[in-house]
Motif scaffolding. Structure first.
Motif, mmCIF file in Angstrom:
data_model
loop_
_atom_site.group_PDB
_atom_site.id
_atom_site.type_symbol
_atom_site.label_atom_id
_atom_site.label_comp_id
_atom_site.label_asym_id
_atom_site.label_seq_id
_atom_site.Cartn_x
_atom_site.Cartn_y
_atom_site.Cartn_z
ATOM 1 N N VAL A 91 0.829 -1.200 0.000
ATOM 2 C CA VAL A 91 0.000 0.000 0.000
ATOM 3 C C VAL A 91 0.869 1.257 0.000
ATOM 4 O O VAL A 91 0.595 2.223 -0.729
ATOM 5 C CB VAL A 91 -0.945 -0.003 1.224
ATOM 6 N N HIS A 92 1.946 1.240 0.790
ATOM 7 C CA HIS A 92 2.826 2.402 0.860
ATOM 8 C C HIS A 92 3.459 2.672 -0.500
ATOM 9 O O HIS A 92 3.525 3.825 -0.956
ATOM 10 C CB HIS A 92 3.909 2.162 1.907
ATOM 11 N N ASN A 95 0.848 4.084 -2.841
ATOM 12 C CA ASN A 95 0.511 5.453 -2.446
ATOM 13 C C ASN A 95 1.592 6.448 -2.863
ATOM 14 O O ASN A 95 1.295 7.620 -3.135
ATOM 15 C CB ASN A 95 0.297 5.539 -0.939
ATOM 16 N N TRP A 200 -5.133 1.678 -9.224
ATOM 17 C CA TRP A 200 -4.018 1.200 -8.397
ATOM 18 C C TRP A 200 -3.561 -0.202 -8.773
ATOM 19 O O TRP A 200 -2.537 -0.674 -8.292
ATOM 20 C CB TRP A 200 -4.400 1.243 -6.914
ATOM 21 N N THR A 207 -7.079 -0.689 0.796
ATOM 22 C CA THR A 207 -6.774 0.461 -0.046
ATOM 23 C C THR A 207 -7.919 1.478 -0.068
ATOM 24 O O THR A 207 -7.822 2.510 -0.717
ATOM 25 C CB THR A 207 -6.491 -0.006 -1.490
ATOM 26 N N ARG A 209 -9.085 3.592 2.168
ATOM 27 C CA ARG A 209 -8.760 4.916 2.695
ATOM 28 C C ARG A 209 -7.952 5.723 1.679
ATOM 29 O O ARG A 209 -8.121 6.940 1.565
ATOM 30 C CB ARG A 209 -7.985 4.772 4.009
ATOM 31 N N THR A 210 -7.089 5.059 0.944
ATOM 32 C CA THR A 210 -6.303 5.739 -0.083
ATOM 33 C C THR A 210 -7.211 6.376 -1.130
ATOM 34 O O THR A 210 -6.993 7.522 -1.546
ATOM 35 C CB THR A 210 -5.362 4.731 -0.774
ATOM 36 N N HIS A 214 -7.617 10.465 -2.061
ATOM 37 C CA HIS A 214 -7.423 11.001 -3.411
ATOM 38 C C HIS A 214 -8.669 11.732 -3.905
ATOM 39 O O HIS A 214 -8.558 12.762 -4.586
ATOM 40 C CB HIS A 214 -7.036 9.878 -4.375
#
Length: 243
Positions: A91-92, A95, A200, A207, A209-210, A214
């Motif tokens: 995820v990092h 992101n 993504w 994912t 929350r990502t 955005h």
């Protein structure tokens, strides 16, 4: 296709380079993060690499930091190729702007497929525009860029340029990809899972929350609060603005 391989293990790099070369790639090898950045951005100008394969365990600079610096300076696609298999690292990396994340050990055929998939995604707009030489209404501009005009919002897919009332708005790579996806079909609801998969290239789990971050960032930067509508429990849709 010219490819930058960032890998500190010479044996791994040699084996992978041999495979990539047999499949028609022109491979440039960098053993560390600083060398990679020098090769990718000589004299501050982006060199013509179609894809960067980036290991995270580099001797001089953490691969995540290298990815972040690449993304701030160029839109060259980045595929992280690493032994770090945990979800947090995946995820990092995504992101930070990585276009894909491949865990070692991997199947070479899958890696090749992912390289080609990333290349197709990032080059599709330019290739399509160049092939037909037309804009949105069938007329070609000076650079053949496809342009989406939605009220005060203008999106140029080939140049990845966004403007509101003629004023250019700076977006990150993922913000642009998200906006361009929604703008393809104004009024149509895109499910959260579909957006995560398309933008993504990963699964929904972990994912969500990502995506929300955005969406909030896009709303703030575009200053069109009603542009992206949340469809509770389903996803999002773009409401074509007027004026």
């Amino acid at each position: 296709m010219r490819l930058l391989l960032v890998e500190d293990d010479d044996r791994v790099a040699a084996a992978l380079s041999a495979v990539l070369t047999r499949h028609g790639f022109d491979v440039v090898h960098a053993r560390g993060g600083e060398e990679a950045l020098r090769r990718l951005l000589p004299d501050g100008v982006a060199a013509p690499f179609e894809v960067v394969l980036l290991d995270l365990g580099l001797p001089d600079t953490d691969g995540f930091e290298v990815c972040g610096r690449i993304r701030r300076l160029t839109t060259t696609p980045v595929i992280m190729v690493t032994a770090r298999a945990d979800v947090r690292s995946r995820v990092h990396g995504l992101n930070l702007g990585a276009d894909d994340y491949v865990v070692k050990p991997y199947d070479t055929a899958e890696l090749l497929a992912r390289i080609h998939a990333v290349s197709r995604r990032t080059g599709a707009a330019t290739t399509t525009a160049a092939a037909d030489g037309t804009g949105r209404d069938g007329t070609g501009g000076p650079d053949g860029a496809r342009e989406l005009c939605l009220g005060p919002l203008t999106i140029q897919t080939a140049t990845r340029r966004v403007a509101v009332n003629g004023e250019v708005v700076t977006l990150t790579r993922k913000e642009f990809d998200l906006l361009a996806l929604l703008a393809q079909r104004p009024g149509v609801v895109f499910r959260r899972e579909q957006i995560i998969s398309e933008v993504w290239r990963t699964s929904w789990e972990g994912t969500g929350r990502t995506l929300e971050v955005h969406i909030a960032s896009l709303r703030a930067k575009l200053r069109l609060p009603a542009l992206i509508e949340t469809v509770r429990g389903v996803g999002y849709r773009l409401i074509a603005p007027t004026g």
